[in-house]
Design a protein around this motif. Structure first.
Motif, PDB file in Angstrom:
ATOM      1  N   SER A  16       0.841  -1.197   0.000  1.00 15.15           N
ATOM      2  CA  SER A  16       0.000   0.000   0.000  1.00 15.15           C
ATOM      3  C   SER A  16       0.877   1.247   0.000  1.00 15.15           C
ATOM      4  O   SER A  16       2.084   1.195   0.251  1.00 15.15           O
ATOM      5  CB  SER A  16      -0.907  -0.005   1.231  1.00 15.15           C
ATOM      6  N   ASP A  17       0.221   2.365  -0.299  1.00 14.87           N
ATOM      7  CA  ASP A  17       0.945   3.633  -0.263  1.00 14.87           C
ATOM      8  C   ASP A  17       1.519   3.905   1.126  1.00 14.87           C
ATOM      9  O   ASP A  17       2.625   4.438   1.268  1.00 14.87           O
ATOM     10  CB  ASP A  17       0.006   4.780  -0.670  1.00 14.87           C
ATOM     11  N   ALA A  18       0.743   3.530   2.183  1.00 14.78           N
ATOM     12  CA  ALA A  18       1.212   3.747   3.555  1.00 14.78           C
ATOM     13  C   ALA A  18       2.460   2.914   3.834  1.00 14.78           C
ATOM     14  O   ALA A  18       3.419   3.385   4.478  1.00 14.78           O
ATOM     15  CB  ALA A  18       0.109   3.402   4.547  1.00 14.78           C
ATOM     16  N   ASP A  19       2.474   1.662   3.365  1.00 14.50           N
ATOM     17  CA  ASP A  19       3.654   0.819   3.575  1.00 14.50           C
ATOM     18  C   ASP A  19       4.862   1.354   2.811  1.00 14.50           C
ATOM     19  O   ASP A  19       5.995   1.334   3.299  1.00 14.50           O
ATOM     20  CB  ASP A  19       3.356  -0.616   3.123  1.00 14.50           C
ATOM     21  N   ARG A  20       4.620   1.851   1.570  1.00 17.55           N
ATOM     22  CA  ARG A  20       5.719   2.418   0.787  1.00 17.55           C
ATOM     23  C   ARG A  20       6.340   3.610   1.510  1.00 17.55           C
ATOM     24  O   ARG A  20       7.554   3.738   1.605  1.00 17.55           O
ATOM     25  CB  ARG A  20       5.197   2.870  -0.590  1.00 17.55           C
ATOM     26  N   ALA A  21       5.464   4.463   2.033  1.00 22.25           N
ATOM     27  CA  ALA A  21       5.950   5.655   2.729  1.00 22.25           C
ATOM     28  C   ALA A  21       6.707   5.280   3.994  1.00 22.25           C
ATOM     29  O   ALA A  21       7.737   5.877   4.329  1.00 22.25           O
ATOM     30  CB  ALA A  21       4.770   6.577   3.067  1.00 22.25           C
ATOM     31  N   THR A  22       6.206   4.263   4.691  1.00 22.99           N
ATOM     32  CA  THR A  22       6.874   3.812   5.922  1.00 22.99           C
ATOM     33  C   THR A  22       8.257   3.253   5.604  1.00 22.99           C
ATOM     34  O   THR A  22       9.249   3.571   6.282  1.00 22.99           O
ATOM     35  CB  THR A  22       6.024   2.746   6.636  1.00 22.99           C
ATOM     36  N   ALA A  23       8.344   2.407   4.579  1.00 19.56           N
ATOM     37  CA  ALA A  23       9.626   1.809   4.217  1.00 19.56           C
ATOM     38  C   ALA A  23      10.618   2.875   3.775  1.00 19.56           C
ATOM     39  O   ALA A  23      11.817   2.824   4.115  1.00 19.56           O
ATOM     40  CB  ALA A  23       9.422   0.773   3.121  1.00 19.56           C
ATOM     41  N   ARG A  24      10.142   3.858   2.993  1.00 22.00           N
ATOM     42  CA  ARG A  24      11.033   4.922   2.522  1.00 22.00           C
ATOM     43  C   ARG A  24      11.571   5.724   3.700  1.00 22.00           C
ATOM     44  O   ARG A  24      12.760   6.062   3.761  1.00 22.00           O
ATOM     45  CB  ARG A  24      10.288   5.836   1.550  1.00 22.00           C
ATOM     46  N   SER A  25      10.693   6.029   4.668  1.00 21.40           N
ATOM     47  CA  SER A  25      11.118   6.790   5.851  1.00 21.40           C
ATOM     48  C   SER A  25      12.144   6.006   6.670  1.00 21.40           C
ATOM     49  O   SER A  25      13.142   6.559   7.142  1.00 21.40           O
ATOM     50  CB  SER A  25       9.900   7.126   6.714  1.00 21.40           C
ATOM     51  N   LEU A  26      11.903   4.701   6.824  1.00 20.02           N
ATOM     52  CA  LEU A  26      12.853   3.867   7.560  1.00 20.02           C
ATOM     53  C   LEU A  26      14.208   3.810   6.849  1.00 20.02           C
ATOM     54  O   LEU A  26      15.264   3.819   7.494  1.00 20.02           O
ATOM     55  CB  LEU A  26      12.280   2.457   7.732  1.00 20.02           C
ATOM     56  N   ALA A  27      14.181   3.746   5.525  1.00 20.47           N
ATOM     57  CA  ALA A  27      15.435   3.697   4.780  1.00 20.47           C
ATOM     58  C   ALA A  27      16.232   4.979   4.956  1.00 20.47           C
ATOM     59  O   ALA A  27      17.462   4.955   5.095  1.00 20.47           O
ATOM     60  CB  ALA A  27      15.141   3.448   3.302  1.00 20.47           C
ATOM     61  N   VAL A  28      15.531   6.124   4.937  1.00 22.68           N
ATOM     62  CA  VAL A  28      16.209   7.397   5.151  1.00 22.68           C
ATOM     63  C   VAL A  28      16.865   7.424   6.525  1.00 22.68           C
ATOM     64  O   VAL A  28      18.031   7.818   6.683  1.00 22.68           O
ATOM     65  CB  VAL A  28      15.208   8.561   4.997  1.00 22.68           C
ATOM     66  N   GLU A  29      16.118   6.998   7.553  1.00 26.80           N
ATOM     67  CA  GLU A  29      16.668   6.986   8.914  1.00 26.80           C
ATOM     68  C   GLU A  29      17.846   6.018   9.014  1.00 26.80           C
ATOM     69  O   GLU A  29      18.832   6.298   9.707  1.00 26.80           O
ATOM     70  CB  GLU A  29      15.572   6.590   9.909  1.00 26.80           C
ATOM     71  N   PHE A  46      16.959  -0.401   8.692  1.00 33.28           N
ATOM     72  CA  PHE A  46      17.045  -1.110   7.410  1.00 33.28           C
ATOM     73  C   PHE A  46      16.343  -2.474   7.486  1.00 33.28           C
ATOM     74  O   PHE A  46      15.732  -2.914   6.508  1.00 33.28           O
ATOM     75  CB  PHE A  46      18.514  -1.297   7.005  1.00 33.28           C
ATOM     76  N   SER A  47      16.436  -3.151   8.622  1.00 37.63           N
ATOM     77  CA  SER A  47      15.759  -4.456   8.769  1.00 37.63           C
ATOM     78  C   SER A  47      14.254  -4.286   8.668  1.00 37.63           C
ATOM     79  O   SER A  47      13.556  -5.091   8.026  1.00 37.63           O
ATOM     80  CB  SER A  47      16.133  -5.103  10.104  1.00 37.63           C
ATOM     81  N   ARG A  48      13.728  -3.232   9.279  1.00 33.69           N
ATOM     82  CA  ARG A  48      12.286  -2.984   9.211  1.00 33.69           C
ATOM     83  C   ARG A  48      11.866  -2.641   7.776  1.00 33.69           C
ATOM     84  O   ARG A  48      10.834  -3.126   7.281  1.00 33.69           O
ATOM     85  CB  ARG A  48      11.904  -1.842  10.151  1.00 33.69           C
ATOM     86  N   ALA A  49      12.639  -1.786   7.138  1.00 38.94           N
ATOM     87  CA  ALA A  49      12.292  -1.392   5.773  1.00 38.94           C
ATOM     88  C   ALA A  49      12.327  -2.590   4.833  1.00 38.94           C
ATOM     89  O   ALA A  49      11.416  -2.781   4.000  1.00 38.94           O
ATOM     90  CB  ALA A  49      13.253  -0.303   5.289  1.00 38.94           C
ATOM     91  N   ASP A  50      13.352  -3.451   4.958  1.00 37.47           N
ATOM     92  CA  ASP A  50      13.468  -4.620   4.088  1.00 37.47           C
ATOM     93  C   ASP A  50      12.352  -5.624   4.361  1.00 37.47           C
ATOM     94  O   ASP A  50      11.941  -6.369   3.462  1.00 37.47           O
ATOM     95  CB  ASP A  50      14.830  -5.278   4.296  1.00 37.47           C
ATOM     96  N   ALA A  51      11.841  -5.660   5.595  1.00 40.29           N
ATOM     97  CA  ALA A  51      10.734  -6.564   5.913  1.00 40.29           C
ATOM     98  C   ALA A  51       9.445  -6.104   5.233  1.00 40.29           C
ATOM     99  O   ALA A  51       8.569  -6.922   4.919  1.00 40.29           O
ATOM    100  CB  ALA A  51      10.536  -6.652   7.427  1.00 40.29           C
ATOM    101  N   ILE A  52       9.319  -4.793   4.989  1.00 40.15           N
ATOM    102  CA  ILE A  52       8.118  -4.280   4.334  1.00 40.15           C
ATOM    103  C   ILE A  52       8.221  -4.456   2.820  1.00 40.15           C
ATOM    104  O   ILE A  52       7.305  -4.957   2.168  1.00 40.15           O
ATOM    105  CB  ILE A  52       7.906  -2.796   4.694  1.00 40.15           C
TER     106      ILE A  52
END
Length: 320
Positions: A16-29, A46-52
């Motif tokens: 979903s768009d929400a998951d995409r935004a969450t993963a992108r934010s986690l990658a930036v952090e 990065f582990s959280r982002a890759d899990a999404i």
């Protein structure tokens, strides 16, 4: 940049768009944490982002963070996974760059990983662990890659004293840990105790104990009875003598007042005689009953009791 082409169109179609935004934010952090060398935070993000959304660029961030926190074996596996999975031919250029980076970094990391060779002398059933993680028997006696730092190698087996060795492995080091299991000394032999004699039946007295106690009570009762009869007989004889004397001095049953003391003495002797005979009869009767009803025992085999009454005396005669 790593963040610009993190996701493929195929991967994005599944979230979903929400998951995409969450993963992108986690990658930036995660990237920011890597740059300031906060490797624990980078690994988490990065582990959280890759899990999404799984992508080689995110897994590359995971591997770099694992190297930073000292998890070199895990980092080696993350790099290898990137190479195994590869990317489609039409994948973004950044994905191919992530694969090339993973290969370079893996080649640089491999010779830095410490190794340990664990050997165990003892039973084939020995259980071996390193930092509480089981080590397969097939991995004993060969070089095993481990993370740098302090480790505890332990071996144990039934009937053997456990043993553990602490080892510190520096970057690129290779160490051998030899564990020798020694049998536990058997406890000293305990001499068997002879079987205890069976306890007598609680409901019945021990052999001879009942008869013995009843015999003692019977003898005591007979002694008391004999003394009572003797006192009664003596009192009776004295009372009879006093009665005869008073009969002569008190014609017609009339006594001079001066004889009051002797009259009282006569009555006292009569009372003493009565009490003595009563106690004597009770004592002799009780003693005879106890002896006659006591269990037979070797000690009582020769006991006999015979009442004795004579002039001025009364009691019982026994043979033991």
């Amino acid at each position: 940049m790593l963040l610009a082409l993190t996701f493929t169109p195929a991967a994005l179609a599944q979230v979903s768009d929400a998951d995409r935004a969450t993963a992108r934010s986690l990658a930036v952090e995660g990237q920011e944490a890597l740059e300031r060398k906060d490797f624990a935070a980078a690994l988490d993000r990065f582990s959280r982002a890759d899990a999404i959304i799984h992508a080689p660029t995110l897994l590359l961030g995971v591997a770099r963070a694992q190297v930073g926190v000292g998890q070199w074996i895990a980092a080696q596996e993350s790099y290898s996974r990137i190479l195994r999975e590869g990317v489609p031919e039409k994948a973004p250029e950044q994905f191919f760059e992530a694969i090339a980076a993973a290969q370079r970094e893996l080649d640089a990391l491999a010779p830095r990983i410490p190794q340990v060779l664990i050997s165990v002398s003892g039973p084939d059933t020995a259980a071996v662990t390193i930092d509480d993680a089981p080590v397969p028997r097939a991995a004993l006696g060969v070089r095993r890659p481990v993370d740098p730092g302090d480790h505890v190698v332990r071996a144990s087996a039934a009937g053997f004293a456990p043993i553990e060795v602490k080892v510190t492995l520096a970057e690129g080091a290779s160490e051998t840990v030899a564990l020798q299991l020694k049998p536990v000394a058997p406890p000293p032999a305990v001499k068997p105790r002879p079987p205890a004699a069976p306890l007598p039946d609680q409901g019945a007295p021990a052999p001879g104990s009942g008869a013995s106690s009843r015999t003692v009570l019977a003898i005591a009762a007979l002694g008391l009875g004999g003394a009572g009869l003797a006192a009664g007989a003596v009192g009776g004889v004295l009372a009879l003598g006093k009665h005869g004397d008073l009969s002569e001095r008190c014609p017609g049953g009339r006594c001079d007042p001066s004889l009051k003391g002797e009259i009282d003495s006569y009555h006292a002797m009569g009372t003493l005689s009565t009490i003595g005979f009563a106690i004597g009869a009770a004592g002799v009767g009780a003693g005879a009953f106890l002896l006659l009803t006591a269990p037979r025992s070797p000690q009582r085999a020769g006991i006999s009791i015979t009442p004795v009454i004579g002039l001025g005396s009364a009691g019982a005669k026994g043979s033991f």
